[in-house]
Design an enzyme around this catalytic site. Sequence first.
Site, PDB file in Angstrom:
ATOM      1  N   HIS A   1      -2.946   7.896   6.086  1.00 56.88           N
ATOM      2  CA  HIS A   1      -3.167   6.562   5.518  1.00 56.88           C
ATOM      3  C   HIS A   1      -4.540   6.063   5.975  1.00 56.88           C
ATOM      4  O   HIS A   1      -5.294   5.541   5.160  1.00 56.88           O
ATOM      5  CB  HIS A   1      -2.037   5.624   5.947  1.00 56.88           C
ATOM      6  CG  HIS A   1      -2.058   4.320   5.226  1.00 56.88           C
ATOM      7  ND1 HIS A   1      -2.062   4.236   3.853  1.00 56.88           N
ATOM      8  CD2 HIS A   1      -2.098   3.034   5.671  1.00 56.88           C
ATOM      9  CE1 HIS A   1      -2.105   2.961   3.487  1.00 56.88           C
ATOM     10  NE2 HIS A   1      -2.120   2.214   4.575  1.00 56.88           N
TER      11      HIS A   1
ATOM     12  N   HIS B   1      -9.956   1.538   0.449  1.00 61.22           N
ATOM     13  CA  HIS B   1      -8.495   1.433   0.412  1.00 61.22           C
ATOM     14  C   HIS B   1      -8.104   0.876  -0.959  1.00 61.22           C
ATOM     15  O   HIS B   1      -8.353  -0.291  -1.253  1.00 61.22           O
ATOM     16  CB  HIS B   1      -8.008   0.525   1.538  1.00 61.22           C
ATOM     17  CG  HIS B   1      -6.517   0.534   1.706  1.00 61.22           C
ATOM     18  ND1 HIS B   1      -5.674   1.207   0.846  1.00 61.22           N
ATOM     19  CD2 HIS B   1      -5.715  -0.046   2.638  1.00 61.22           C
ATOM     20  CE1 HIS B   1      -4.418   1.040   1.249  1.00 61.22           C
ATOM     21  NE2 HIS B   1      -4.423   0.286   2.329  1.00 61.22           N
TER      22      HIS B   1
ATOM     23  N   CYS C   1       0.795  -1.226   0.000  1.00 55.23           N
ATOM     24  CA  CYS C   1       0.000   0.000   0.000  1.00 55.23           C
ATOM     25  C   CYS C   1       0.831   1.281   0.000  1.00 55.23           C
ATOM     26  O   CYS C   1       0.266   2.374   0.032  1.00 55.23           O
ATOM     27  CB  CYS C   1      -0.977  -0.039   1.160  1.00 55.23           C
ATOM     28  SG  CYS C   1      -1.905  -1.587   1.122  1.00 55.23           S
TER      29      CYS C   1
END
Lengths: 263, 401
Positions: free
Chosen positions: B293, B327, B165
């Site tokens: 994040h 996400h 990620c």
Amino acid sequence: MSALRVYIEGVGLWSPQLADFAALRSQLAGNIPDPPPARPAAATLPPNERRRAPESVLLAIEVAGQAVAMSGHSASELACVFASSHGDQPITDYMCATLAQAPAELSPIRFHNSVHNAAVGYWTIVTSCHAPSTAVAAQRASFGAGLLEAVGQVLAEQRPVLLVCSDTAGGGPLLEITGCTQSFGCALVLAPESSATTMTSLQLSLTTSRVISPLAEPLAHWREANASATALPLLALLAEGRGRCQLDVAATLGLQIDMESVA
Amino acid sequence: MPVLMTPLAITSYTSTSAMGHGLAAQLDALQHMRSGLRPNDFSSAPLACWIGRVAGVEDTVLPVAHAAWDCRNNRLAWLGLSQDGFLARVLAARERYGADRIALLLGTSTASIGATEEAYRRLDADGGFADDMLRPGIHTPHSLSAFVAAALDLEGPCLTISTACSSSAKVFASAERLIRLGLVDAAVVGGVDTLCDSVLFGFNSLELVSTAPCRPFDAARDGISIGEAAGFALLERIDVAPDAAQLLGYGEASDAHHMSTPHPDGLGAELALRDALMRAGLDAGQVDYINLHGTASQKNDEVEAALVNRAFPAHTRASSTKGFTGHTLGAAAIVEATIALQAIEHGLIPGNLGSSTPDPLCGVQFAWRNEQQRVDVALSNSFGFGGNNACLALARAGFVA
């Protein structure tokens, strides 16, 4: 564009035929070195981790450990660039087969080991390395493109960098697609300046003229059987101590490498 | 120690996610706090969760010459490249610098693994891939970058970065190094990840997926919502584009802690943040906005909220925008970089959508609703599996630290 210069301080190598870089030297001198055990030892990993780790992680950590030991650096201070053309093919095969049949049964451990940066993740954990780490891919050019990324870090950041490039053999239906029939891994420790452990220096420059460096058998066959083994022309140069080779860094771009011994 | 970085110009950028196609749709969703999440209608078997699915991917057609690259991930890449005049800007850069003087650096977590999954779902009678799936190029992690290189006709260095990620944050760092060393004059960076069974059932197996829309930094948060997205940016030297937004700095660091949970003290995240601030020549107090994040996983948000609290003064605003997009994994960093650039351009601090009861760990820096204020400097945090952390520092045109 001026040439880039980096210094090589360590080399790691593992394949079913070659236990380390010394074995490649021996092979190129006309001998047939003793093959290593079937599973890479990966002695950097604690025993319990070693039992659980997938072969892709063992292979990457084995060659990384060899190169870092040769360099004399502490692993914790080296930035890490781990390249692989296909990632962990047995895990990809397992995941795709499981998802096709019983997706809810997917193993959480295999899933987190499926990320392309699994090997470098384990490496930074076992070596307590907080330096930047990355995982890259560029198909058959993964070694050359990974080398360029590592050289970029060495020269722009003026710091030593560990480069690893490895692929284990494929399996299942995926094997027909990847054509990766045997494992191969290699590693280099690259530095911006010469030191007591410097083996040699490399001058590198990008070129749009594409040349495939020839290799004698059985190296040519090994290169065919594993994309990471496209590193072999450079590894052979390092073993023989001088010369020039060229590697692909992209489909349309080459990296010309000239080697000079450091006395 | 990182040295002060000469800023780079971000001369064009674009983003396509569940918020919509292109920057105007993204801004509209942000301004109206409209989530793109919807109940999962994607996975090959039922899975109770919400997803950030991009509309119209199925109807996207690749240019005929590149039809061999066809798969969901490359369709989303092409859909993304086709927004905001990005293709024309790359074409102009190619004419200006030459095709071999532009690097292509893309982040992806799973590339087109969805195509490999499909091949396994319909193996032919002898257990091999069906004829239409016998395309080796789409069954590798480099599929995305190789397709985009062909589609943009770029011939410079071409690399896939796949650090889960954080992938599409790290491409900015690689690009800056190649430009600084004079190996290229410009770089196309970005990232694309698409919904696939691997990530939906994979994160589900780790018990990290919520059955409800994700609630970043909420006291009752219970997991992520997975999304898909494509984003790209064109980076050039600042002297050729002094009026463009700037990449001021970047930071990269490793947790050295655990494969799938962050360091409990946010050690790697803080190292990446300090690295970015140092390269950019910034004090934390100069940061107007941080795009966090903020995945809505229990641990990430706990660690990141504590980092915001100890590293930033009250006037720095912070939010996660995962509630808008889900996400998007390897594409998350580029999407969130474009949100940070829009925050600068439009003076919009996006609210932390999805949370109704803030976790008491969160400090006064959190923007729970949209706020309007001038933003000169924005950061974007991205953290990945394997303890891989990255932070980008972005700034308004002409800003000098």
